[in-house]
Write a protein that holds these residues in place. Structure first.
Motif, mmCIF file in Angstrom:
data_model
loop_
_atom_site.group_PDB
_atom_site.id
_atom_site.type_symbol
_atom_site.label_atom_id
_atom_site.label_comp_id
_atom_site.label_asym_id
_atom_site.label_seq_id
_atom_site.Cartn_x
_atom_site.Cartn_y
_atom_site.Cartn_z
ATOM 1 N N THR A 186 117.206 79.323 53.636
ATOM 2 C CA THR A 186 117.277 80.750 53.957
ATOM 3 C C THR A 186 117.111 81.595 52.694
ATOM 4 O OG1 THR A 186 118.768 80.264 55.801
ATOM 5 C CG2 THR A 186 118.678 82.542 55.039
ATOM 6 N N CYS A 187 117.733 81.149 51.599
ATOM 7 C CA CYS A 187 117.622 81.892 50.337
ATOM 8 C C CYS A 187 116.180 81.941 49.841
ATOM 9 C CB CYS A 187 118.508 81.252 49.272
ATOM 10 S SG CYS A 187 120.278 81.521 49.533
ATOM 11 N N LEU A 188 115.401 80.950 50.237
ATOM 12 C CA LEU A 188 113.999 80.916 49.828
ATOM 13 C C LEU A 188 113.276 82.187 50.261
ATOM 14 C CD1 LEU A 188 112.316 78.700 48.373
ATOM 15 C CD2 LEU A 188 111.528 77.971 50.610
ATOM 16 N N ASN A 241 112.391 67.793 44.673
ATOM 17 C CA ASN A 241 110.933 67.939 44.590
ATOM 18 C C ASN A 241 110.398 68.759 45.752
ATOM 19 O OD1 ASN A 241 110.452 66.536 42.189
ATOM 20 N ND2 ASN A 241 110.491 64.562 43.230
ATOM 21 N N SER A 242 110.958 68.526 46.929
ATOM 22 C CA SER A 242 110.538 69.289 48.104
ATOM 23 C C SER A 242 110.867 70.769 47.938
ATOM 24 C CB SER A 242 111.222 68.725 49.353
ATOM 25 O OG SER A 242 110.902 69.493 50.490
ATOM 26 N N MET A 243 112.055 71.056 47.418
ATOM 27 C CA MET A 243 112.451 72.448 47.177
ATOM 28 C C MET A 243 111.520 73.126 46.180
ATOM 29 S SD MET A 243 116.600 72.252 46.897
ATOM 30 C CE MET A 243 116.583 73.780 45.956
ATOM 31 N N LEU A 244 111.223 72.425 45.099
ATOM 32 C CA LEU A 244 110.330 72.996 44.085
ATOM 33 C C LEU A 244 108.948 73.241 44.669
ATOM 34 C CD1 LEU A 244 111.323 70.791 40.996
ATOM 35 C CD2 LEU A 244 111.996 73.158 41.442
ATOM 36 N N ALA A 249 110.159 76.440 42.638
ATOM 37 C CA ALA A 249 109.528 76.344 41.313
ATOM 38 C C ALA A 249 109.121 77.723 40.816
ATOM 39 C CB ALA A 249 108.312 75.417 41.377
ATOM 40 N N ARG A 250 108.556 78.529 41.690
ATOM 41 C CA ARG A 250 108.087 79.851 41.261
ATOM 42 C C ARG A 250 109.210 80.877 41.209
ATOM 43 N NH1 ARG A 250 107.393 84.008 44.804
ATOM 44 N NH2 ARG A 250 107.365 83.611 47.057
ATOM 45 N N ARG A 251 110.322 80.605 41.878
ATOM 46 C CA ARG A 251 111.403 81.581 41.943
ATOM 47 C C ARG A 251 112.461 81.392 40.854
ATOM 48 N NH1 ARG A 251 109.430 80.804 47.026
ATOM 49 N NH2 ARG A 251 109.531 82.531 48.531
ATOM 50 N N CYS A 252 112.614 80.183 40.361
ATOM 51 C CA CYS A 252 113.756 79.863 39.496
ATOM 52 C C CYS A 252 113.449 80.003 38.008
ATOM 53 C CB CYS A 252 114.220 78.429 39.751
ATOM 54 S SG CYS A 252 115.245 78.228 41.221
ATOM 55 N N PHE A 253 114.478 80.400 37.275
ATOM 56 C CA PHE A 253 114.525 80.165 35.839
ATOM 57 C C PHE A 253 115.114 78.772 35.641
ATOM 58 C CE2 PHE A 253 114.096 84.728 35.632
ATOM 59 C CZ PHE A 253 113.404 84.937 34.444
ATOM 60 N N PHE A 254 114.701 78.102 34.562
ATOM 61 C CA PHE A 254 115.116 76.720 34.361
ATOM 62 C C PHE A 254 115.710 76.521 32.972
ATOM 63 C CE2 PHE A 254 111.724 76.587 37.481
ATOM 64 C CZ PHE A 254 112.228 75.732 38.447
ATOM 65 N N SER A 255 116.725 75.686 32.942
ATOM 66 C CA SER A 255 117.229 75.139 31.684
ATOM 67 C C SER A 255 117.475 73.664 31.939
ATOM 68 C CB SER A 255 118.523 75.836 31.265
ATOM 69 O OG SER A 255 119.098 75.167 30.159
ATOM 70 N N GLN A 334 103.088 72.319 41.163
ATOM 71 C CA GLN A 334 104.349 72.994 40.844
ATOM 72 C C GLN A 334 104.219 73.811 39.562
ATOM 73 O OE1 GLN A 334 107.685 70.305 40.896
ATOM 74 N NE2 GLN A 334 107.126 69.423 42.865
ATOM 75 N N ARG A 335 103.568 73.246 38.563
ATOM 76 C CA ARG A 335 103.362 73.994 37.316
ATOM 77 C C ARG A 335 102.482 75.215 37.556
ATOM 78 N NH1 ARG A 335 101.143 71.344 32.155
ATOM 79 N NH2 ARG A 335 101.647 73.428 31.385
ATOM 80 N N LYS A 336 101.451 75.042 38.365
ATOM 81 C CA LYS A 336 100.549 76.159 38.657
ATOM 82 C C LYS A 336 101.308 77.283 39.357
ATOM 83 C CE LYS A 336 96.326 75.157 40.191
ATOM 84 N NZ LYS A 336 95.326 75.406 39.143
ATOM 85 N N ALA A 337 102.152 76.916 40.328
ATOM 86 C CA ALA A 337 102.913 77.926 41.066
ATOM 87 C C ALA A 337 103.888 78.650 40.146
ATOM 88 C CB ALA A 337 103.657 77.270 42.227
#
Length: 715
Positions: A186-188, A241-244, A249-255, A334-337
């Motif tokens: 839903t948050c997606l 992986n499915s979530m990304l 992948a395009r919505r998140c900041f990552f550390s 995923q990288r492209k997105a």
């Protein structure tokens, strides 16, 4: 807009990050930058701060983040500092005034419904509106789990209040990911503008469908956790992986950090003073007071504007990211997105920075702060995508654990070592293959029918540090000096008269098998008349080597030694070394003295004829006992049982482009060992016929045999 190298992070955020690094003794700054930026974004979202863009209208400020760090990195400690010493004044002020703001909005809803239905009793309408609002439950500032219906219920409350945001903060995401799939899905939908489609439910007396309110509710998501638990090589990692792939992948900041680096050079007193610094406490209190004032209702629904230069800078950054994304291969979806949408994340977090700076405008500085964080996040995301696969983790584990492991041991210790026996065996095969390419060997052995696995990280041979020990004592047993010498200096040792030497070190200077210290990086072959020196050099011409004759060497009967530096330093006990050397000797094109298979075999130096030859280092990998490559080599030898060692050597070292060369080498070694033309021709033809892609007979006679004939004539 400046170059990325000239951009900086948000200055106040950096001060907070400095403090968090000091307090937690963890130097992973990106983790704390993402965490602090998330807190900034939450505050801006609670106040419904919006950004007026030049191309896509008004968008909310919010942030999604996947913040991974090892256990002990200070996730809980740093979060407590931020919540209890930085944002607490804002939170208290906001919650105290939330219902007051909501009451104003509820009156507006009452007014609209009255205007739509003027014949209905105003008090009844008001009572219904307030009842709807109360039935939606108390507002929760942040929550760690939920369901999609509950999320939409809270969203309805926020729509009625026209204030606040939904803030999902899940700790230990590796353990909680599967249980929160529904709410994360839903948050997606809610990320971009805070909108989500409602689910149609049946309207009953017990379950009355409430009136839909069109609006936006900003949502923030923070996913904490340890990499090992989340990236388990199984169902949890598959779900990530499915979530990304589907949008995170395009919505998140990552550390992403695989290790926690603690500051250990300080004294206890120095650490105490740093962690209790009044300067630090003073800054946090002052800054928290400033943030508390931002919760004033005058800041509610603030709309940040951008000037044209900032808007153009954002578009430039967007185009730069798209250009890089277009150059990526299709399989890196995923990288492209993430790259394509990186500008959007940078814009949203820039809005959070503008809010905490109490600015009405999103300036170029704020945008650059956001871009700087987005680029650091992008590097972390690339690390996440290039993480070790399960078979790589298995290879590294076996190389570092230091003991032999059974399959149950691995299943208990490694979360990713799961599945059926065939799946685990496939992982071992892949780990073994990866290990060969990355200087790790994996060995198998059986004891009482139980399979054991072990690993070893191989160290490439340093030709300036060849393992050698030597003595001048006449008893040949005592007084050995352990040394590391350069390969180029070895001939000098071999020329010295009366020096006994080994290719291993020994304890206490005493030579026997029990005192041999595991570790060698050269092998010594003793040839006692079974091959001419000239022929041996021709057959081994590809290898770096030293050839030197023994005291009993004659022109008629060649007796000599070959010293070959190995490509890796190996550590083996007596039994394993003996098996290793027998494997090597069985593959050579000539017979070698069996005594070479002992670690404490000593050799005597004298005024010998010595020749040094340059070439490649001897590859030990196919000969190490209990390894897959050795098993493959042994099977190949069984299939070639009809050939002698000489023929096998030529056949196994032949390939595309060098068959003529190897057959020529074989023929000339036959010449050097005294064979006649007809015999040589027959042997060369016979060996050629056994090659997978044999040479044409005309090529044999017109090239190789012509050279052989000339050599025999010259002799």
């Amino acid at each position: 807009m400046r170059d990325l190298s000239e951009m900086s992070f948000h200055p106040d955020m950096e001060k907070i990050v400095d403090i968090l690094c000091e307090k937690t003794q963890n130097s992973n700054r990106l983790f704390f930058r993402v965490l602090t930026s998330f807190q900034f974004s939450m505050m801006a979202s609670q106040m419904r701060v919006m950004i007026r863009t030049h191309d896509r209208g008004v968008i909310p400020v919010n942030m999604y983040a996947l913040n991974l760090a090892t256990s002990g990195a200070g996730k809980g400690f740093s979060t407590n500092i931020l919540e209890n010493e930085v944002t607490h004044h804002f939170r208290t002020t906001f919650l105290d005034s939330f219902d007051t703001v909501a009451e104003v909005e509820l009156e507006k809803i009452v007014f609209k419904r009255q205007a739509r239905d003027p014949d209905k009793d105003p008090e009844t309408i008001k009572a219904q509106v307030y009842k709807e609002y109360e039935m939606l439950g108390k507002y929760i500032y942040s929550f760690d789990s939920g369901t999609s219906p509950a999320l939409k219920q809270m969203r309805q409350k926020l729509l009625m209040a026209n204030a606040g945001s939904m803030n999902l903060i899940i700790d230990e995401i590796g353990s909680n990911l599967l249980g929160n799939q529904e709410v994360l899905t839903t948050c997606l939908e809610l990320f971009d503008v805070g909108a989500v489609r409602e689910k149609l439910i049946k309207n009953t007396a017990e379950n009355v469908r409430i009136e839909e309110i069109i609006g936006r509710t900003p949502t923030n998501v923070m996913l904490f956790g340890t990499p090992d638990k989340l990236l388990d090589g199984g169902k949890i990692e598959d779900e990530l992986n499915s979530m990304l792939e589907t949008g995170y992948a395009r919505r998140c900041f990552f550390s992403y950090s695989k290790e926690s680096k603690k500051e250990i050079t300080m004294t206890p007193l120095e650490r105490y003073k740093m962690m209790t610094s009044k300067v630090t406490s003073g800054f946090l209190e002052s800054y928290s007071q400033k943030l508390g004032r931002l919760a004033d209702m005058s800041n509610m629904h603030k709309v940040l504007t951008m000037d044209e230069d900032t808007a153009v800078g954002l578009i430039q950054y967007q185009m730069d990211c798209e250009r890089i994304a277009n150059e990526l291969p299709e399989h890196e979806s995923q990288r492209k997105a993430e790259l394509t949408h990186r500008y959007f994340k940078a814009l949203k977090v820039a809005g959070a920075y503008a809010f905490v700076d109490d600015s009405d405008e999103l300036t170029m500085d704020h945008l650059e702060y956001g871009i700087k964080l987005a680029e650091a996040s992008g590097e972390a995301f690339q690390m996440l995508l290039s993480r070790d696969r399960p078979y790589v983790k298995l290879a590294k584990y076996l190389a570092n654990v230091g003991i032999d492991c059974t399959h149950p041991d691995l299943m208990e210790d490694l979360s990713f070592y799961k599945g059926s026996a065939s799946q685990r065996n496939e992982m071992i095969v892949n780990a073994t293959a990866w290990g060969y390419k990355n200087n790790i060997i994996i060995k198998k052995s059986f004891t009482d029918g139980v399979e054991f696995l072990s690993g070893e990280a191989l160290k490439p041979t340093d030709l300036t540090k060849m393992v050698i020990s030597y003595t001048a004592n006449g008893d040949m047993t005592t007084g050995y000096v352990n040394d590391h010498g350069a390969w180029e200096q070895l001939p000098k040792v071999l020329h010295r008269k009366g020096l006994h030497w080994l290719n291993h070190h020994v304890q206490g200077g005493y030579r026997n098998e029990e005192n041999a210290i595991p570790g060698f990086n050269m092998i010594v072959l003793d040839i006692d008349g079974t091959m001419s020196l000239k022929a041996a050099k021709a057959l081994l011409e590809d290898y770096k080597a030293i050839y030197y004759t023994t005291k009993s060497h004659t022109d008629e009967i060649n007796r000599f030694r070959v010293i070959l530096p190995t490509n890796f330093t190996l550590k083996m006990d007596a039994k394993e070394y003996k098996e290793f050397m027998k494997n090597v000797m069985a593959s050579l094109p000539f017979v070698v003295d069996e005594s070479c298979s002992h670690r404490c075999k000593k050799w005597l130096s004298h005024d010998a004829h010595i020749e040094s030859v340059d070439g490649e280092l001897f590859d030990v990998l196919p000969f190490i006992p209990k390894t897959q490559k050795n098993e493959e080599r042994q099977k190949r030898l069984q299939d070639q049982s009809s050939l002698d060692n000489w023929e096998r050597w030529i056949l196994n070292n032949s390939g595309d482009g060098n068959r003529n060369k190897m057959l020529h080498r074989y023929a000339m070694s036959l010449v050097d060992n005294g064979f006649q033309l007809e015999t040589i021709l027959g042997k060369v033809k016979e060996l050629n016929s056994k090659m997978p892609d044999k040479l044409d007979e005309l090529e044999l006679t017109s090239t190789i045999m012509v050279t052989v004939s000339k050599a025999l004539t010259a002799a």
